[in-house]
Design a protein around this motif. Structure first.
Motif, mmCIF file in Angstrom:
data_model
loop_
_atom_site.group_PDB
_atom_site.id
_atom_site.type_symbol
_atom_site.label_atom_id
_atom_site.label_comp_id
_atom_site.label_asym_id
_atom_site.label_seq_id
_atom_site.Cartn_x
_atom_site.Cartn_y
_atom_site.Cartn_z
ATOM 1 N N LYS A 159 43.799 38.810 36.700
ATOM 2 C CA LYS A 159 43.696 39.066 38.135
ATOM 3 C C LYS A 159 44.343 40.403 38.500
ATOM 4 O O LYS A 159 43.828 41.158 39.334
ATOM 5 C CB LYS A 159 44.361 37.945 38.935
ATOM 6 N N LEU A 160 45.465 40.710 37.873
ATOM 7 C CA LEU A 160 46.143 41.978 38.134
ATOM 8 C C LEU A 160 45.252 43.157 37.737
ATOM 9 O O LEU A 160 45.151 44.151 38.463
ATOM 10 C CB LEU A 160 47.465 42.035 37.372
ATOM 11 N N LEU A 161 44.558 43.019 36.600
ATOM 12 C CA LEU A 161 43.630 44.063 36.176
ATOM 13 C C LEU A 161 42.425 44.143 37.112
ATOM 14 O O LEU A 161 41.941 45.237 37.421
ATOM 15 C CB LEU A 161 43.159 43.810 34.738
ATOM 16 N N ASP A 162 41.940 42.983 37.562
ATOM 17 C CA ASP A 162 40.800 42.960 38.483
ATOM 18 C C ASP A 162 41.140 43.644 39.803
ATOM 19 O O ASP A 162 40.299 44.349 40.384
ATOM 20 C CB ASP A 162 40.385 41.507 38.764
ATOM 21 N N ASP A 163 42.344 43.442 40.278
ATOM 22 C CA ASP A 163 42.768 44.067 41.536
ATOM 23 C C ASP A 163 43.034 45.566 41.345
ATOM 24 O O ASP A 163 42.850 46.362 42.269
ATOM 25 C CB ASP A 163 44.036 43.394 42.066
ATOM 26 N N PHE A 164 43.471 45.927 40.143
ATOM 27 C CA PHE A 164 43.790 47.329 39.847
ATOM 28 C C PHE A 164 42.526 48.176 39.669
ATOM 29 O O PHE A 164 42.497 49.350 40.046
ATOM 30 C CB PHE A 164 44.651 47.381 38.572
ATOM 31 N N TYR A 165 41.495 47.572 39.099
ATOM 32 C CA TYR A 165 40.264 48.301 38.755
ATOM 33 C C TYR A 165 39.636 49.035 39.942
ATOM 34 O O TYR A 165 39.327 50.232 39.838
ATOM 35 C CB TYR A 165 39.253 47.350 38.111
ATOM 36 N N PRO A 166 39.397 48.380 41.094
ATOM 37 C CA PRO A 166 38.771 49.103 42.218
ATOM 38 C C PRO A 166 39.617 50.274 42.721
ATOM 39 O O PRO A 166 39.083 51.265 43.209
ATOM 40 C CB PRO A 166 38.628 48.037 43.308
ATOM 41 N N ALA A 167 40.932 50.137 42.590
ATOM 42 C CA ALA A 167 41.831 51.180 43.091
ATOM 43 C C ALA A 167 41.742 52.462 42.272
ATOM 44 O O ALA A 167 42.074 53.543 42.764
ATOM 45 C CB ALA A 167 43.271 50.672 43.088
ATOM 46 N N VAL A 168 41.283 52.342 41.009
ATOM 47 C CA VAL A 168 41.173 53.530 40.149
ATOM 48 C C VAL A 168 39.717 53.886 39.888
ATOM 49 O O VAL A 168 39.410 54.609 38.946
ATOM 50 C CB VAL A 168 41.919 53.304 38.816
ATOM 51 N N THR A 169 38.836 53.341 40.714
ATOM 52 C CA THR A 169 37.412 53.635 40.585
ATOM 53 C C THR A 169 36.882 54.120 41.934
ATOM 54 O O THR A 169 36.308 53.356 42.705
ATOM 55 C CB THR A 169 36.629 52.385 40.138
ATOM 56 N N PRO A 170 37.109 55.409 42.250
ATOM 57 C CA PRO A 170 36.661 55.938 43.544
ATOM 58 C C PRO A 170 35.144 55.926 43.673
ATOM 59 O O PRO A 170 34.430 56.113 42.686
ATOM 60 C CB PRO A 170 37.209 57.368 43.551
ATOM 61 N N LYS A 171 34.672 55.662 44.867
ATOM 62 C CA LYS A 171 33.224 55.594 45.116
ATOM 63 C C LYS A 171 32.841 56.554 46.240
ATOM 64 O O LYS A 171 33.605 56.775 47.177
ATOM 65 C CB LYS A 171 32.819 54.163 45.501
ATOM 66 N N HIS A 172 31.653 57.115 46.105
ATOM 67 C CA HIS A 172 31.145 58.018 47.132
ATOM 68 C C HIS A 172 30.671 57.212 48.342
ATOM 69 O O HIS A 172 30.073 56.141 48.189
ATOM 70 C CB HIS A 172 29.970 58.844 46.590
ATOM 71 N N GLU A 173 30.939 57.745 49.498
ATOM 72 C CA GLU A 173 30.444 57.144 50.729
ATOM 73 C C GLU A 173 29.555 58.171 51.415
ATOM 74 O O GLU A 173 30.004 59.286 51.721
ATOM 75 C CB GLU A 173 31.617 56.767 51.644
ATOM 76 N N ALA A 174 28.292 57.832 51.630
ATOM 77 C CA ALA A 174 27.325 58.771 52.185
ATOM 78 C C ALA A 174 27.833 59.384 53.485
ATOM 79 O O ALA A 174 28.255 58.675 54.401
ATOM 80 C CB ALA A 174 25.988 58.066 52.432
ATOM 81 N N GLY A 175 27.794 60.721 53.529
ATOM 82 C CA GLY A 175 28.177 61.438 54.736
ATOM 83 C C GLY A 175 29.666 61.545 54.981
ATOM 84 O O GLY A 175 30.075 61.997 56.049
ATOM 85 N N ASN A 176 30.474 61.147 54.003
ATOM 86 C CA ASN A 176 31.916 61.213 54.197
ATOM 87 C C ASN A 176 32.598 61.667 52.905
ATOM 88 O O ASN A 176 33.062 60.858 52.104
ATOM 89 C CB ASN A 176 32.470 59.851 54.628
ATOM 90 N N ALA A 177 32.620 62.986 52.732
ATOM 91 C CA ALA A 177 33.203 63.550 51.511
ATOM 92 C C ALA A 177 34.725 63.391 51.501
ATOM 93 O O ALA A 177 35.341 63.282 50.439
ATOM 94 C CB ALA A 177 32.851 65.029 51.408
ATOM 95 N N THR A 178 35.328 63.368 52.663
ATOM 96 C CA THR A 178 36.788 63.249 52.751
ATOM 97 C C THR A 178 37.277 61.928 52.174
ATOM 98 O O THR A 178 38.299 61.878 51.484
ATOM 99 C CB THR A 178 37.243 63.359 54.218
#
Length: 246
Positions: A159-178
């Motif tokens: 569970k700790l790894l599952d919660d950690f994974y999204p935090a170190v996997t940045p995703k692009h959001e259309a129209g919001n480079a910031t």
């Protein structure tokens, strides 16, 4: 119209300013050498001037009291000039040795820094690889039950790894480079904290716990064994296909 005296003073001030500016970019010993070299040039000019007085004296021309007093110090000027040249030569030798040692030290420090950065990058890649691999249900089951060469992990570890994974996997959001830039910054901070094993609390655990769990995963050598295990059936299928087509 400026007088000759003012022009001379301005020229001297400009020369002194130029010397001061150039000295700021030099090491202390190089600054000392610059000062000695400047003294040598002044002594050489004085020597040349005194030699001209001596030549006039040799031709029988009468010198004024100031010129006679200056000529009387000719030997003193020569001794001081020889001393300054010898001192400058010694300082140059010291500077050369010091600069060589400094270059060696800088090269060594650069190599150590490169190795440290390389080690940190390697650790980050290992973290990312483990997190990606743990998304496979069969792999998770092996680690949860400590079978097929996998290290024994708990549900809390996963569970700790599952919660950690999204935090170190940045995703692009259309129209919001910031947003992506901020996520990348945050991911980098999380990864470095995990690699360093900081005791700071995060996702119901700590970075040091995450590092410990990831260490168990890689130390087990499970993924290398899994590669062989997964390839063997495929190799058999390929052999059978070749046999059938003979």
């Amino acid at each position: 119209m400026p007088s000759a005296a003012n022009v001379k003073i301005d020229k001297q001030v400009n020369q002194e300013n130029a010397l001061a500016e150039s000295s700021q970019n030099l090491t202390p010993i190089r600054q000392a050498i610059t000062i000695i070299e400047h003294k040598i040039r002044n002594l050489e000019k004085r020597k040349t001037k005194l030699e001209s007085y001596k030549e006039l004296q040799n031709t029988g021309k009468e010198l004024n009291p100031d010129q006679k007093q200056a000529v009387a110090k000719f030997g003193e000027v020569l001794n001081t000039l020889d001393f300054a040249r010898d001192l400058c030569k010694q300082f140059l030798g010291i500077a050369s040795t010091t600069e060589k040692e400094a270059k060696k030290l800088a090269k060594k420090e650069a190599a150590l820094k490169y190795q440290a950065e390389l080690a940190r990058l390697r650790e980050i890649l290992l973290v990312q690889d483990a997190l990606n691999q743990m998304g496979n249900e069969a792999v998770r089951d092996d680690f949860l039950h400590g079978k097929n060469g996998a290290a024994q992990l708990t549900e809390a570890d996963l569970k700790l790894l599952d919660d950690f994974y999204p935090a170190v996997t940045p995703k692009h959001e259309a129209g919001n480079a910031t947003t992506f830039t901020n996520e990348v910054q945050s991911a980098a901070e999380h990864l470095l904290a995990a690699v360093d094993g900081k005791p700071k609390e995060v996702f119901g655990g700590t970075y040091s716990q995450i590092k410990e769990i990831l260490g168990k995963i890689h130390e087990s050598g499970y993924f290398d064994q899994a590669q062989v295990r997964f390839l063997q059936p495929l190799e058999k299928v390929c052999f059978l296909d070749s046999f059938l087509f003979l």
